[in-house]
Design an enzyme around this catalytic site. Structure first.
Site, PDB file in Angstrom:
ATOM      1  CD  GLU A 183     -43.101 -33.820 -17.584  1.00  0.00           C
ATOM      2  OE1 GLU A 183     -43.244 -32.588 -17.649  1.00  0.00           O
ATOM      3  OE2 GLU A 183     -43.231 -34.580 -18.554  1.00  0.00           O
ATOM      4  CD  GLU A 188     -43.455 -38.596 -22.580  1.00  0.00           C
ATOM      5  OE1 GLU A 188     -44.245 -37.814 -23.128  1.00  0.00           O
ATOM      6  OE2 GLU A 188     -42.282 -38.297 -22.291  1.00  0.00           O
TER       7      GLU A 188
END
Length: 305
Positions: A183, A188
């Protein structure tokens, strides 16, 4: 934004941006994801970078969406899949809906992903009747890339418990599971850190709170929600670097994964989502205003081919 099992100034014109850049089906019907469980502990202390990354020039455009279209229309289904469901693994509060209620074009060249405090269809979540709705889009089965410059210009939302993300998952997740799939979290943000974004890698032996990454702080105490910013990774064999507005703030190589497998030399697909609540950001509180919007100007992947 991590996944334990397969299953978001003045804008340049679209024409000018295009000139400047010379540019699995759904894994399941419901969303099953986790993220940095105690979020901030997974990344080193946030910092500002000092070096600039060169503009992506003389490169081939492998994927591009400028989100042009009439206001209220859906994203291009040839490029994006819309996921539905809740997320018990992150203990998030939202239900990801289909259609255009929570993800639609605004008619001005943007995709708007909207989180609302509502439940118009009696959606059921892991904790009972859902309190919020939002949207999550991905390109699995539509587009994957191995290496390249992956970039989005967006204006993120704000507020306690609000969690926008722009990230990638290994396209083999249905076969090898997470975290073996790998990932790459390009951006974020958790609402209690309005001036900080995080970039993180997850893989076998370095997932969840053990993800490898760093944060980037806007200078002068500014908040990311106040304006559009450009978030990108430059991804090459044995190297991934992260940048905000062209400023590189971290680079990771196989030497950083402490002898574990580097699982980033294979195809990955793109994900955009706006979560509400969860183990890392915590729940919304009385200070959180709804609706909140992740406004995405464009998403683009360029390669050196």
């Amino acid at each position: 934004m991590t996944v334990p099992s397969p299953h978001r100034v003045r804008r340049l014109s679209k024409r000018r941006r295009t000139t400047l850049y010379a540019a699995l089906s759904l894994l399941c019907c419901s969303v099953v994801m986790t993220a940095l469980p105690a979020g901030a502990s997974a990344a080193p202390e946030a910092h500002t970078g000092t070096s600039s990354t060169a503009a992506a020039s003389a490169q081939a455009v492998a994927f591009s969406d400028d989100f042009d279209g009439p206001a209220g229309s859906a994203v291009d289904s040839a490029k994006w899949l819309t996921e539905t469901g809740d997320n018990v693994d992150n203990h998030e509060g939202q239900y990801y809906t289909a259609g255009t209620d929570n993800a639609a074009l605004d008619g001005n060249g943007n995709l708007v992903i909207t989180a609302r405090k509502e439940n118009p269809a009696n959606y059921q979540c892991w904790y009972g009747t859902c309190e919020y709705t939002s949207s999550r889009l991905n390109t699995s089965g539509k587009f994957t890339s191995t290496y390249g410059h992956v970039e989005s210009r967006m204006k993120i939302p704000r507020g306690q418990g609000i969690w926008p993300a722009f990230w990638m998952l290994g396209a083999d997740i249905g076969d090898v599971g997470w975290p073996n799939s790998g990932e790459i979290d390009i951006m974020e943000n958790v609402g209690f850190e309005p001036g900080t974004v995080h970039g993180t890698l997850h893989g076998p032996g370095y997932s969840g709170a053990g993800g490898i990454g760093a944060g980037y702080n806007l200078p002068d105490g500014a908040d990311f929600a106040d304006d559009f910013h450009t978030f990108a990774v430059d991804w090459a064999p044995d190297s991934i670097s992260w940048s905000v507005d062209g400023v590189v703030y971290q680079e990771r190589t196989p030497a950083d994964v402490n002898g574990n497998d580097w699982v980033f030399d294979k195809p990955f697909f793109l994900i955009l989502n706006l979560a509400v609540g969860g183990d890392w950001p915590g729940n919304p509180d009385d200070s959180t205003q709804f609706p909140q919007e992740l406004v995405v100007d464009y998403v683009r992947v360029t390669t050196g081919d």
